[in-house]
Design a protein around this motif. Structure first.
Motif, PDB file in Angstrom:
ATOM      1  N   ALA A 142       0.828  -1.207   0.000  1.00 41.40           N
ATOM      2  CA  ALA A 142       0.000   0.000   0.000  1.00 41.40           C
ATOM      3  C   ALA A 142       0.861   1.255   0.000  1.00 41.40           C
ATOM      4  O   ALA A 142       0.566   2.234  -0.717  1.00 41.40           O
ATOM      5  CB  ALA A 142      -0.924  -0.014   1.213  1.00 41.40           C
ATOM      6  N   ALA A 190       2.127   2.215  -3.245  1.00 39.69           N
ATOM      7  CA  ALA A 190       1.091   2.803  -4.094  1.00 39.69           C
ATOM      8  C   ALA A 190       0.735   4.217  -3.666  1.00 39.69           C
ATOM      9  O   ALA A 190      -0.162   4.834  -4.247  1.00 39.69           O
ATOM     10  CB  ALA A 190      -0.157   1.923  -4.072  1.00 39.69           C
ATOM     11  N   THR A 209      -0.354   5.129  -0.547  1.00 39.93           N
ATOM     12  CA  THR A 209      -1.441   5.188   0.421  1.00 39.93           C
ATOM     13  C   THR A 209      -1.059   4.335   1.626  1.00 39.93           C
ATOM     14  O   THR A 209       0.107   3.983   1.796  1.00 39.93           O
ATOM     15  CB  THR A 209      -2.773   4.701  -0.206  1.00 39.93           C
ATOM     16  N   LEU A 254      -7.051   2.232   3.100  1.00 40.77           N
ATOM     17  CA  LEU A 254      -7.798   1.361   2.190  1.00 40.77           C
ATOM     18  C   LEU A 254      -8.891   0.606   2.938  1.00 40.77           C
ATOM     19  O   LEU A 254     -10.012   0.434   2.435  1.00 40.77           O
ATOM     20  CB  LEU A 254      -6.860   0.383   1.490  1.00 40.77           C
ATOM     21  N   GLU A 281     -11.253   0.228  -5.425  1.00 39.18           N
ATOM     22  CA  GLU A 281     -10.157   1.172  -5.182  1.00 39.18           C
ATOM     23  C   GLU A 281      -8.981   0.462  -4.523  1.00 39.18           C
ATOM     24  O   GLU A 281      -7.816   0.723  -4.851  1.00 39.18           O
ATOM     25  CB  GLU A 281     -10.637   2.321  -4.310  1.00 39.18           C
ATOM     26  N   THR A 310      -7.095  -1.640  -7.097  1.00 42.72           N
ATOM     27  CA  THR A 310      -6.305  -0.777  -7.971  1.00 42.72           C
ATOM     28  C   THR A 310      -5.022  -0.332  -7.285  1.00 42.72           C
ATOM     29  O   THR A 310      -3.935  -0.361  -7.868  1.00 42.72           O
ATOM     30  CB  THR A 310      -7.132   0.448  -8.388  1.00 42.72           C
ATOM     31  N   ALA A 311      -5.147   0.076  -6.024  1.00 41.63           N
ATOM     32  CA  ALA A 311      -3.978   0.531  -5.269  1.00 41.63           C
ATOM     33  C   ALA A 311      -2.983  -0.602  -5.047  1.00 41.63           C
ATOM     34  O   ALA A 311      -1.771  -0.417  -5.236  1.00 41.63           O
ATOM     35  CB  ALA A 311      -4.423   1.112  -3.930  1.00 41.63           C
ATOM     36  N   LYS A 356      -1.105  -1.372  -8.187  1.00 46.73           N
ATOM     37  CA  LYS A 356      -0.089  -0.355  -8.443  1.00 46.73           C
ATOM     38  C   LYS A 356       1.127  -0.568  -7.543  1.00 46.73           C
ATOM     39  O   LYS A 356       2.278  -0.497  -7.998  1.00 46.73           O
ATOM     40  CB  LYS A 356      -0.684   1.034  -8.206  1.00 46.73           C
TER      41      LYS A 356
END
Length: 406
Positions: free
Chosen positions: A53, A56, A58, A63, A71, A74-75, A78
């Motif tokens: 996380a 990414a 975040t 999350l 979402e 997706t994170a 990434k």
């Protein structure tokens, strides 16, 4: 050697532990990346979900608090992509294996697509018997259908996971016998209806000292070529078959997106472009063609592929689009027109022969092309040997003048 496992360890810990044990039993190291968001991992990862996380941009807590599964996936995709890229660049990743349903398939294949072509990528998925294009994209990801859901270990899942794990071991421990020659590489695009042209041009270029990579212009083929141009793997482009733009414009199933023809233009890569198969739009079986196209001219290529002839209006718009794409080129660029037909089906006596439509295409190209794009026009069809040689000779000229020829 090291295999990286990418998985949601909060729900699939047992299955990933089994895959890890199979791989390690063969003497190959394993690095496990946890991409699970909901709960604590069932087994200890080497890279935690919190680290994914963070990669990414975040936090795992954010999350979880948001509660948005899409979402979060997706994170985590990434973040996983950033981590596997770092591991590969540092020599700590030789292959990637994923197991899962739709969620982890999305995350793991996002990570896989970030790696260069040639790095072994294997995804065992419940989604592998359907449309895999969203997961594979233009990468070299191998997908295996899991048959049963990846939920617990049983006689079926053990065999499927073992097969995948051992396949990955084989890929990372056996160096492929691939001879890499120090020759400039040409990317080429081909369809069945432009095959003679591409074959003749390819033979000419290879005899001249180039290596060629031919891409099937089926949407993903065009995307793959664009990506490899940007990566610097392709040194020159012979874009014989620009048919993917017809599908993009009209609504066919083999489009390569609105960025097709951008990579060579933006990178300054020498390119010679033609109008191959712009006489057709591609659909699946005949009964899959949208009702809005009833009354149009069709050709049944095979039971799975139906071709539809482009109209004069569509051809005019295609000419304008392609000219504008080429006008933005920063490197040497030529547009070569086959005035007697753009495909096997578009010659006198064949089903898609339509001088009015071809004339609209060629007129739009002539009217819109910039003066710094070299325009060549030959009174032959695209598959004529003289046309193919003209394409190859022009690209060879550009490559040598640019200092990237053999």
């Amino acid at each position: 050697m090291a295999v990286v496992l990418v998985g949601t360890l909060d729900t699939k810990g047992e299955e990933f532990a089994f895959a890890r044990d199979v791989i390690e039993a063969q003497g190959v190291d394993v690095h496990i990346i946890d991409v699970g968001v909901l709960d604590a991992p069932e087994i200890e990862p080497d890279t935690t979900a919190a680290e994914v996380a963070e990669a990414a941009g975040t936090t795992l807590e954010a999350l979880r608090d948001d509660g948005d599964r899409g979402e979060a996936m997706t994170a985590m995709g990434k973040g996983a992509a950033a981590i596997v890229t770092d591991l590969h660049e540092s020599g700590m990743l030789d292959g990637v294996l994923g197991l899962g349903g739709s969620g982890n398939t999305s995350i793991a294949t996002t990570a896989m697509r970030a790696l260069p072509v040639g790095v072994p990528k294997f995804m065992v998925s419940t989604m592998a018997s359907g449309d895999t294009e969203p997961y594979v994209g233009s990468s070299d990801i191998a997908m295996m259908y899991s048959v049963a859901d990846i939920e617990g270990l049983n006689q079926l899942s053990r065999r499927v996971i073992s097969n995948a794990a051992l396949a990955m071991v084989g890929m990372v421990t056996n160096e492929p016998d691939v001879t890499v020659e120090d020759r400039p590489t040409i990317g080429m695009t081909m369809f069945g209806v432009t095959t003679p042209c591409v074959q003749t041009a390819r033979e000419y270029l290879e005899d001249a000292g180039y290596e060629t990579i031919v891409f099937h212009a089926t949407g993903t083929g065009g995307k793959a070529m664009e990506e490899l141009i940007r990566q610097g793997i392709i040194d020159g482009v012979l874009d014989v078959t620009t048919t993917e733009w017809a599908d993009e414009l009209v609504g066919g199933v083999l489009n390569a997106g609105p960025d097709r023809l951008d990579a060579a233009a933006e990178t300054g890569t020498p390119q010679v472009v033609s109008t191959g198969a712009l006489d057709m739009v591609n659909f699946g079986p005949r009964d899959s063609v949208p009702d809005e196209f009833e009354g149009r001219q069709f050709h049944i290529h095979n039971p799975q592929v139906t071709l539809m002839r482009t109209t004069p209006a569509e051809c005019a718009e295609l000419g304008s689009i392609i000219a504008n794409k080429l006008n933005s080129a920063t490197g040497p660029t030529a547009l070569v027109l086959p005035l007697a037909g753009v495909s096997m089906l578009d010659v006198e006596g064949e089903e898609f022969y339509d001088p009015e439509a071809d004339g609209a295409l060629f007129d739009a190209l002539r009217e819109n092309i910039a003066s710094d794009v070299e325009l060549l026009q030959l009174e032959t069809d695209i598959n004529d040997e003289a046309f193919a040689r003209a394409l190859a000779e022009k690209l060879d000229e550009y490559m040598r003048a640019s200092g990237v020829g053999p």
